[in-house]
Design an enzyme around this catalytic site. Structure first.
Site, PDB file in Angstrom:
ATOM      1  CD  GLU A 130      -0.562   1.636 -10.069  1.00 24.86           C
ATOM      2  OE1 GLU A 130       0.463   2.063 -10.634  1.00 24.86           O
ATOM      3  OE2 GLU A 130      -0.549   0.997  -9.007  1.00 24.86           O
ATOM      4  CD  GLU A 150      -1.180   5.550  -5.895  1.00 26.65           C
ATOM      5  OE1 GLU A 150      -1.507   4.424  -6.294  1.00 26.65           O
ATOM      6  OE2 GLU A 150      -1.637   6.611  -6.395  1.00 26.65           O
TER       7      GLU A 150
END
Length: 274
Positions: A130, A150
């Site tokens: 990210e 995730e």
């Protein structure tokens, strides 16, 4: 070693001595170096490190002599393996999303118009990816690995990945990463445009500095404006806010508690779809 603006050999700087678990910041001429420094945990991000990254970013942004930023991780094994699940997730599942995203319309580097060059020296996963998606030019070591795992742990990325990843690589590849949690090696990441180039591990930081110094020789106002136009034209502020709102829905589930707990306990999670 890359040449500096006066033609001499540039010095690749190292951050001043810091305790592990911090973020290093150093400036050499027109280039700032930001280092995620927690190598014993693959540079996994603590709350302190997230805040220190923001402070280092602000320091580079406000320094008129800094024309480009190089971002890397300490050691040879990882850029960053993401957030420290044991510290971050209990607080996020309690609704404290502001510790990660203080402004719903912003994500990593989204309002930094000085060029950011990533030197990816190993694992670049979850929150590490990210952060990477907020950089502009990405130099990867040939052993680097990329992914957002995730969903395997009952979570979704909350740092802008749902918005940025499909903008930056083909939809089908972005969805593969988001929905399966699979990884990409450095060569495949370069093939799909996730990274700019792949070099031997020993040359990653040197090459990133070479690119940063090359950019720094250009007119600084023109460089900043070129990036600002490109970033603002994406219009991502409302998209980031949407991601945050829907991420809250996931974080309220029992599965979002179970996944990270299983990860920390080194066992397979048992999901109950609630």
């Amino acid at each position: 070693m890359p040449a500096s603006e006066d033609g001499s050999k540039a010095r690749i700087v190292a951050p001043a001595t810091i305790a592990e678990g911090d973020v290093g910041y150093a400036v050499d001429g027109p280039v700032a170096l930001i280092t995620l420094d927690r190598p014993s945990a693959h540079n996994a991000l603590t709350i302190k490190m997230i805040r220190r990254l923001a402070e280092a970013t602000d320091a580079a942004r406000q320094d008129d002599d800094v024309r480009a930023i190089v971002l890397t991780g300490a050691g040879e094994k990882a850029f960053s393996a993401g957030g420290d699940l044991g510290e971050l997730i209990p607080r996020l599942t309690r609704g404290e999303l502001d510790i990660l995203i203080p402004d719903p319309s912003k994500r990593f580097f989204s309002d930094v118009f000085k060029p950011v060059i990533a030197a990816v020296n190993g694992l670049c996963l979850a929150g590490g990816l990210e952060i990477l998606l907020g950089t502009d030019i990405r130099i990867a070591a040939d052993h680097a690995i990329f992914g957002v795992p995730e969903v395997r742990w009952g979570l979704v990325p909350g740092g802008g990945t749902h918005v940025r990843l499909p903008q930056q690589i083909p939809w089908a590849i972005a969805m593969r990463l988001l929905l399966t949690g699979d990884h990409l090696d450095a060569g495949t990441a370069a093939l799909h445009g996730l990274v700019t180039e792949v070099v031997p591990a020993a040359a990653v930081r040197e090459r990133a500095f070479e690119v940063a110094r090359g950019i720094s020789r250009n007119a600084p106002v023109a460089v900043r404006t070129a990036k600002e136009i490109a970033v603002r034209a994406l219009g991502n502020e409302s998209r980031f806010a949407l991601e945050l709102a829907l991420n809250e829905r996931v974080l309220r589930t029992d599965d979002a508690v179970e996944g990270p707990r299983a990860f920390v306990e080194k066992r397979s999670p048992i999901y109950r779809n609630r």
